[in-house]
Design an enzyme around this catalytic site. Structure first.
Site, PDB file in Angstrom:
ATOM      1  N   TYR A 143      38.217   0.864  22.149  1.00 41.86           N
ATOM      2  CA  TYR A 143      39.418   0.838  21.379  1.00 41.86           C
ATOM      3  C   TYR A 143      40.163  -0.288  21.695  1.00 41.86           C
ATOM      4  CZ  TYR A 143      39.572   5.403  18.846  1.00 41.86           C
ATOM      5  OH  TYR A 143      39.098   6.342  18.147  1.00 41.86           O
ATOM      6  N   LYS A 190      27.032   8.214  27.709  1.00 44.84           N
ATOM      7  CA  LYS A 190      25.607   7.685  26.841  1.00 44.84           C
ATOM      8  C   LYS A 190      25.225   6.691  28.160  1.00 44.84           C
ATOM      9  CE  LYS A 190      22.860   7.312  23.420  1.00 44.84           C
ATOM     10  NZ  LYS A 190      22.117   8.461  22.942  1.00 44.84           N
ATOM     11  N   ASP A 222      25.024  12.401  22.129  1.00 46.55           N
ATOM     12  CA  ASP A 222      24.495  12.924  21.176  1.00 46.55           C
ATOM     13  C   ASP A 222      23.962  14.568  21.305  1.00 46.55           C
ATOM     14  OD1 ASP A 222      22.798  12.065  23.248  1.00 46.55           O
ATOM     15  OD2 ASP A 222      21.247  11.112  21.788  1.00 46.55           O
ATOM     16  N   ASP A 246      37.347  10.825  20.850  1.00 50.07           N
ATOM     17  CA  ASP A 246      37.720  10.883  19.578  1.00 50.07           C
ATOM     18  C   ASP A 246      36.836  11.876  18.474  1.00 50.07           C
ATOM     19  OD1 ASP A 246      39.377  10.143  17.115  1.00 50.07           O
ATOM     20  OD2 ASP A 246      37.712   8.649  16.700  1.00 50.07           O
ATOM     21  N   ASP A 250      37.322  15.788  17.129  1.00 48.10           N
ATOM     22  CA  ASP A 250      37.300  16.149  15.423  1.00 48.10           C
ATOM     23  C   ASP A 250      36.219  17.241  15.196  1.00 48.10           C
ATOM     24  OD1 ASP A 250      39.276  14.666  15.028  1.00 48.10           O
ATOM     25  OD2 ASP A 250      38.586  14.114  12.841  1.00 48.10           O
TER      26      ASP A 250
HETATM   27  C1  IPM Z   1      43.046  10.377  16.935  1.00 54.25           C
HETATM   28  C2  IPM Z   1      43.102   9.668  15.778  1.00 54.25           C
HETATM   29  C3  IPM Z   1      43.576   8.224  16.096  1.00 54.25           C
HETATM   30  C4  IPM Z   1      42.255   7.671  17.049  1.00 54.25           C
HETATM   31  C5  IPM Z   1      43.544   7.105  14.896  1.00 54.25           C
HETATM   32  C6  IPM Z   1      44.547   7.715  14.039  1.00 54.25           C
HETATM   33  C7  IPM Z   1      43.898   5.644  15.309  1.00 54.25           C
HETATM   34  O1  IPM Z   1      41.922   9.775  15.157  1.00 54.25           O
HETATM   35  O2  IPM Z   1      44.221  10.601  17.459  1.00 54.25           O
HETATM   36  O3  IPM Z   1      41.994  10.985  17.304  1.00 54.25           O
HETATM   37  O4  IPM Z   1      41.282   7.303  16.665  1.00 54.25           O
HETATM   38  O5  IPM Z   1      42.441   7.675  18.339  1.00 54.25           O
HETATM   39 MG    MG Z   2      40.482  11.085  16.080  1.00 48.39          MG
END
Ligand code: IPM
Ligand code: MG
Length: 352
Positions: A143, A190, A222, A246, A250
């Site tokens: 990032y 990884k 993975d 990240d 999710d």
């Molecule tokens: C998160 C979001 C952020 C990230 C975005 C909005 C930049 O997806 O907080 O997980 O990738 O960190």
């Molecule tokens: Mg995210």
């Protein structure tokens, strides 16, 4: 009685309406336990770009620096998403905020609710005992590494860079969190491909000597993605780099049945930031449809961090009682749904 100054960055889309419910619940806590929370609002994200041209105006950053905690809604707007030429993006505001404030650790707890097992995309037996914490590195890696274009724009690169101290501080947080939970830590990386992952393994192995009671494991990312679906109950604490965290957070967030349930905290320096995991859901904004639970549980994490653990517990108990009673926003209970405001009222009411 304690006084706290809280910066409220409610942001874009459904951010403002879910934050409003969080504040409602916090005000109820203040009333019941005799504290004083002072909320100061400031713009961030697309709203801030519209107002000032900057996704993180200096006044917003200054406010955050002098506050005791930051209560964050969500940012993002579709008009930026499909425009690769956009020079400023809402997301830059969030990334800069994390970096400037030194919020290097993002904690994302994932647990199932018994009464909501039917909403999980997994079979109920696979959800049994799911209770994990993802510890995601938040201010380094791909990032923030060098990125750019060469060859007149036809070659693009992003660099994943980690230093030993950066790895040590986040892995330490992983070990310590595991010590307070079920004593298991899984490093997800990884290392079969990436040099930075090999450094993570090296550092983590060395540190393991200081934590003999913790059962340490290693898993390639993975495989971890697959294991999170096949057997999520095996995980206690996962520690991982910025981008892997990240993606995996999710994926794991929907296990509980709705993205609208899961809170997070970003910590590392004096001021912590507390926000729901979900995004800004622009299509649902202003319609009283969004689930405020993730935001309300983020408020509970904020109270824990401010040292008000029994107050945080009171919020969690109120959320549990409300969900157990069978009411929910449309993502939880399409047949007997309530709106965002009413859900907030019910949870605040359950605090007593
Ligand atoms: C998160 C979001 C952020 C990230 C975005 C909005 C930049 O997806 O907080 O997980 O990738 O960190
Ligand atoms: Mg995210």
């Amino acid at each position: 009685m304690s006084n706290f100054n809280i910066a409220v960055l409610d942001g874009d889309g459904i951010g403002p309406e879910v934050i409003k419910q969080g504040i409602k619940v916090l005000n109820q806590i203040a009333y019941k336990f005799g504290h004083k929370f002072r909320f100061t609002f400031a713009p961030v994200g697309a709203v801030a770009i519209d107002e000032t041209g900057n996704p993180l105006p200096e006044e917003t950053l200054d406010l955050c620096k002098r506050s005791d905690a930051i209560f964050f809604g969500s940012i993002g707007h579709p008009r930026f998403d499909n425009d690769p030429t956009a020079k400023v993006r809402p997301e830059q505001g969030l990334l800069r905020l994390r970096k400037e404030l030194g919020l290097y650790a993002n904690l994302r707890p994932v647990a199932g609710y018994k009464e909501l097992t039917h909403l999980s995309p997994l079979r109920p037996e696979r959800m049994e005992g799911v209770d994990m914490l993802i510890v995601r590195e938040l201010t380094g890696g791909i990032y923030f590494g060098e990125k750019g274009r060469r060859d007149g724009g036809d070659t693009a690169f992003d660099t994943c860079l980690y230093t030993r101290p950066e790895i040590q501080r986040i892995v330490k947080m992983g070990f310590e969190a595991a010590g307070k939970r079920r004593g298991k830590l899984m490093l997800v990386d990884k290392a079969n491909v990436m040099e930075s992952s090999r450094l993570w393994r090296e550092v983590t192995r060395e540190m393991a000597a200081d934590y003999p009671a913790i059962e340490l494991g290693f898993m390639f990312v993975d495989n971890a993605a697959m294991q999170l679906i096949l057997n999520p109950a095996q995980f206690d604490v996962i520690v991982t780099s910025n981008m892997f965290g990240d993606i995996l957070s999710d994926a794991s967030s929907v296990l509980a049945g709705s993205l609208g349930l899961l809170p997070s905290s970003s910590v590392g320096s004096k001021v912590g930031m507390f926000e729901p995991i979900h995004g800004s859901w622009p299509e649902g904004a202003g319609q009283d449809r969004a689930n405020p639970v993730a935001t309300i549980l983020s408020a509970a994490m904020m109270l824990d961090h401010l040292g008000l653990v029994k107050e945080g517990d009171a919020i969690r108990a109120a959320v549990n009682a409300t969900l157990e009673s069978g009411v929910g926003t449309e993502d939880l209970n399409p047949k007997k749904k309530v709106g965002t405001e009413e859900m907030g009222d019910l949870i605040a009411g359950a605090i007593g």
